[in-house]
Motif scaffolding. Structure first.
Motif, PDB file in Angstrom:
ATOM      1  N   LEU A 251     -69.751  18.867 -82.401  1.00  0.00           N
ATOM      2  CA  LEU A 251     -70.757  19.637 -81.663  1.00  0.00           C
ATOM      3  C   LEU A 251     -70.686  21.118 -82.021  1.00  0.00           C
ATOM      4  CD1 LEU A 251     -70.981  18.327 -77.974  1.00  0.00           C
ATOM      5  CD2 LEU A 251     -72.473  17.882 -79.906  1.00  0.00           C
ATOM      6  N   ALA A 252     -69.468  21.670 -82.016  1.00  0.00           N
ATOM      7  CA  ALA A 252     -69.312  23.096 -82.304  1.00  0.00           C
ATOM      8  C   ALA A 252     -69.713  23.420 -83.739  1.00  0.00           C
ATOM      9  CB  ALA A 252     -67.870  23.518 -82.041  1.00  0.00           C
ATOM     10  N   GLU A 310     -63.215  21.281 -71.297  1.00  0.00           N
ATOM     11  CA  GLU A 310     -62.290  22.290 -71.808  1.00  0.00           C
ATOM     12  C   GLU A 310     -62.244  22.289 -73.330  1.00  0.00           C
ATOM     13  OE1 GLU A 310     -58.588  21.388 -69.935  1.00  0.00           O
ATOM     14  OE2 GLU A 310     -59.332  21.813 -67.909  1.00  0.00           O
ATOM     15  N   GLN A 311     -62.188  21.086 -73.921  1.00  0.00           N
ATOM     16  CA  GLN A 311     -62.134  20.998 -75.372  1.00  0.00           C
ATOM     17  C   GLN A 311     -63.404  21.537 -76.016  1.00  0.00           C
ATOM     18  OE1 GLN A 311     -59.070  20.670 -76.614  1.00  0.00           O
ATOM     19  NE2 GLN A 311     -59.480  18.852 -77.836  1.00  0.00           N
ATOM     20  N   LEU A 312     -64.550  21.145 -75.467  1.00  0.00           N
ATOM     21  CA  LEU A 312     -65.816  21.590 -76.052  1.00  0.00           C
ATOM     22  C   LEU A 312     -65.974  23.100 -75.926  1.00  0.00           C
ATOM     23  CD1 LEU A 312     -68.482  20.989 -77.398  1.00  0.00           C
ATOM     24  CD2 LEU A 312     -69.456  20.438 -75.165  1.00  0.00           C
ATOM     25  N   THR A 313     -65.642  23.635 -74.761  1.00  0.00           N
ATOM     26  CA  THR A 313     -65.732  25.084 -74.559  1.00  0.00           C
ATOM     27  C   THR A 313     -64.843  25.830 -75.553  1.00  0.00           C
ATOM     28  OG1 THR A 313     -66.154  24.759 -72.194  1.00  0.00           O
ATOM     29  CG2 THR A 313     -65.452  26.942 -72.883  1.00  0.00           C
ATOM     30  N   LYS A 314     -63.635  25.316 -75.764  1.00  0.00           N
ATOM     31  CA  LYS A 314     -62.692  25.957 -76.699  1.00  0.00           C
ATOM     32  C   LYS A 314     -63.248  25.926 -78.120  1.00  0.00           C
ATOM     33  CE  LYS A 314     -57.889  25.643 -78.306  1.00  0.00           C
ATOM     34  NZ  LYS A 314     -58.238  25.632 -79.732  1.00  0.00           N
ATOM     35  N   TYR A 315     -63.761  24.774 -78.553  1.00  0.00           N
ATOM     36  CA  TYR A 315     -64.275  24.658 -79.911  1.00  0.00           C
ATOM     37  C   TYR A 315     -65.508  25.543 -80.119  1.00  0.00           C
ATOM     38  CZ  TYR A 315     -61.255  20.954 -81.696  1.00  0.00           C
ATOM     39  OH  TYR A 315     -60.177  20.244 -82.167  1.00  0.00           O
ATOM     40  N   ILE A 316     -66.380  25.606 -79.115  1.00  0.00           N
ATOM     41  CA  ILE A 316     -67.572  26.447 -79.244  1.00  0.00           C
ATOM     42  C   ILE A 316     -67.177  27.919 -79.305  1.00  0.00           C
ATOM     43  CG2 ILE A 316     -69.635  27.253 -78.032  1.00  0.00           C
ATOM     44  CD1 ILE A 316     -70.137  24.418 -77.128  1.00  0.00           C
ATOM     45  N   PRO A 323     -66.640  33.466 -84.579  1.00  0.00           N
ATOM     46  CA  PRO A 323     -66.848  33.690 -86.020  1.00  0.00           C
ATOM     47  C   PRO A 323     -68.297  33.757 -86.473  1.00  0.00           C
ATOM     48  CG  PRO A 323     -66.296  31.402 -85.650  1.00  0.00           C
ATOM     49  CD  PRO A 323     -66.237  32.069 -84.305  1.00  0.00           C
ATOM     50  N   VAL A 324     -69.214  33.200 -85.702  1.00  0.00           N
ATOM     51  CA  VAL A 324     -70.608  33.104 -86.168  1.00  0.00           C
ATOM     52  C   VAL A 324     -71.541  34.002 -85.355  1.00  0.00           C
ATOM     53  CG1 VAL A 324     -72.566  31.553 -86.562  1.00  0.00           C
ATOM     54  CG2 VAL A 324     -70.231  30.734 -86.964  1.00  0.00           C
ATOM     55  N   LEU A 325     -71.627  33.761 -84.065  1.00  0.00           N
ATOM     56  CA  LEU A 325     -72.582  34.511 -83.247  1.00  0.00           C
ATOM     57  C   LEU A 325     -72.133  35.948 -83.019  1.00  0.00           C
ATOM     58  CD1 LEU A 325     -75.257  34.223 -81.762  1.00  0.00           C
ATOM     59  CD2 LEU A 325     -73.976  33.579 -79.708  1.00  0.00           C
ATOM     60  N   GLY A 326     -70.821  36.158 -82.829  1.00  0.00           N
ATOM     61  CA  GLY A 326     -70.316  37.513 -82.574  1.00  0.00           C
ATOM     62  C   GLY A 326     -70.695  38.499 -83.661  1.00  0.00           C
ATOM     63  N   PRO A 327     -70.349  38.229 -84.910  1.00  0.00           N
ATOM     64  CA  PRO A 327     -70.717  39.166 -85.988  1.00  0.00           C
ATOM     65  C   PRO A 327     -72.232  39.365 -86.110  1.00  0.00           C
ATOM     66  CG  PRO A 327     -69.033  37.633 -86.742  1.00  0.00           C
ATOM     67  CD  PRO A 327     -69.473  37.146 -85.392  1.00  0.00           C
ATOM     68  N   ALA A 328     -72.997  38.319 -85.851  1.00  0.00           N
ATOM     69  CA  ALA A 328     -74.460  38.453 -85.951  1.00  0.00           C
ATOM     70  C   ALA A 328     -74.985  39.410 -84.890  1.00  0.00           C
ATOM     71  CB  ALA A 328     -75.110  37.076 -85.799  1.00  0.00           C
ATOM     72  N   LEU A 329     -74.422  39.330 -83.684  1.00  0.00           N
ATOM     73  CA  LEU A 329     -74.874  40.215 -82.597  1.00  0.00           C
ATOM     74  C   LEU A 329     -74.476  41.662 -82.849  1.00  0.00           C
ATOM     75  CD1 LEU A 329     -74.082  37.995 -79.468  1.00  0.00           C
ATOM     76  CD2 LEU A 329     -76.311  38.473 -80.457  1.00  0.00           C
ATOM     77  N   HIS A 330     -73.353  41.874 -83.541  1.00  0.00           N
ATOM     78  CA  HIS A 330     -72.880  43.240 -83.780  1.00  0.00           C
ATOM     79  C   HIS A 330     -73.329  43.794 -85.128  1.00  0.00           C
ATOM     80  CE1 HIS A 330     -70.064  41.966 -80.562  1.00  0.00           C
ATOM     81  NE2 HIS A 330     -70.067  43.252 -80.264  1.00  0.00           N
TER      82      HIS A 330
END
Length: 340
Positions: A251-252, A310-316, A323-330
């Motif tokens: 999913l992630a 918990e697992q899904l939240t951690k993987y997302i 690694p993906v959305l953070g750099p795009a937003l900044h």
């Protein structure tokens, strides 16, 4: 968007009726018709030199036609005071489904056509039968064998979609049936830890379609959410999903892939355009697929077992947000514009 499609519709896969049947047709007459169809099909199925000479196209069509008529009669039959009706009793006693599926598996030249027909008939049996069929080993065994054979990647690209679509319909109907009759669950969930991914075969087969577009992906996500609901009620299912499957990382990773495929620019419909509507999203397939998967992840977190959440939240968080959305937003707007 509705994630819970519990309709037991046949999705257009119903076999044409044998003879126009009245609701008060004598059960003995229906059984006799059923026996006649089986007799015609079994002449070919039980032929001793099947493996040597193979079968002809006409013989395949004869078996499919007669077996289709049998399935139609079977799904219309009602039980007798909680017990199997005469057709179902004969069907189970003669192990007819096992014989039919074994014959299909040996017919290599028509393997794809027969696999599609088997899936279509199983979907009809599960979704339309007035009697509960998935409690009988004579039905479960050939179904699991057929599902296992669908994990073998031996299809041509032109054949893949029809098989996948029919497979996901069967898996979806099986999940609906399990969610309505929990006693069926243990027939499909192996408690032996040595079975690996096949320990919960229905679940494992659905995972590759979780990010798929169109009806195949929609039915797969609906079915998976039914399993997520079961996981909240049955801790051993939740533990298996969280620790023994690749559901959460898939999913992630899918979210990251779908986000990366989004268009760099969204065309402005007019000078006064200021908001992204559902209609706008529908015109951008990549965006719609990303939003579908994002909404699905949100639904899983709301209804699944706590370990899965918990697992899904951690993987997302670790595999998508950081690694993906953070750099795009900044990302600096000027630099981004200069690279386009």
């Amino acid at each position: 968007m509705s994630w819970f499609k519990r309709s037991r519709a046949s999705n257009g896969s119903a076999e044409p009726s044998p003879t126009k049947e009245r609701s008060d047709t004598d059960p003995d007459t229906c059984l006799e018709v059923f026996r006649n169809h089986w007799q015609q099909a079994s002449v070919i199925i039980n032929r001793k030199n099947h493996g040597k000479d193979g079968v002809t196209s006409d013989e395949v069509e004869t078996v499919i036609h007669n077996f289709g008529q049998m399935i139609t009669l079977l799904v219309r039959e009602e039980g007798v005071e909680g017990m199997p009706g005469p057709i179902l009793h004969f069907f189970l006693e003669k192990d007819i489904l096992e014989l039919f599926c074994s014959w299909c598996a040996k017919s290599n030249e028509y393997a794809v056509k027969l696999k599609h027909e088997q899936l279509r008939m199983f979907e009809m049996l599960i979704s339309q039968s007035k009697q509960l069929l998935l409690i009988h080993k004579s039905v479960i065994r050939p179904l699991l064998k057929l599902l296992s054979s669908c994990t073998e990647g031996n299809l041509q690209s032109s054949e893949t979609y029809d098989i996948e679509h029919q497979l996901v319909l069967v898996l979806h109907q099986a999940c609906v049936c399990i969610s309505q009759q929990l006693l069926i669950l243990e027939s499909f969930f192996c408690t032996n830890t040595d079975h690996g991914p096949t320990r919960f075969l229905i679940f494992s087969l659905l995972i590759p379609y979780v990010h798929r577009e169109g009806p195949v992906g929609q039915h797969a996500r609906d079915a998976l959410l039914l399993i997520m609901t079961l996981s909240a009620k049955h801790p051993h299912i939740g533990q298996y999903i969280a620790t023994n499957s690749d559901f959460c990382p898939v999913l992630a990773a899918g979210l990251s892939g779908l986000y990366s495929s989004l268009p760099r620019k969204i065309p402005n419909p007019s000078d006064h355009w200021y908001i992204l509507t559902n209609e706008d999203c529908n015109k951008i397939p990549e965006l719609q697929m990303f939003l579908n998967s994002l909404e699905f992840c949100n639904a899983v977190v709301q209804i699944a077992h706590s370990m899965v959440k918990e697992q899904l939240t951690k993987y997302i968080y670790d595999g998508f947000l950081l690694p993906v959305l953070g750099p795009a937003l900044h990302q600096d707007y000027v630099n981004m514009a200069s690279t386009q």
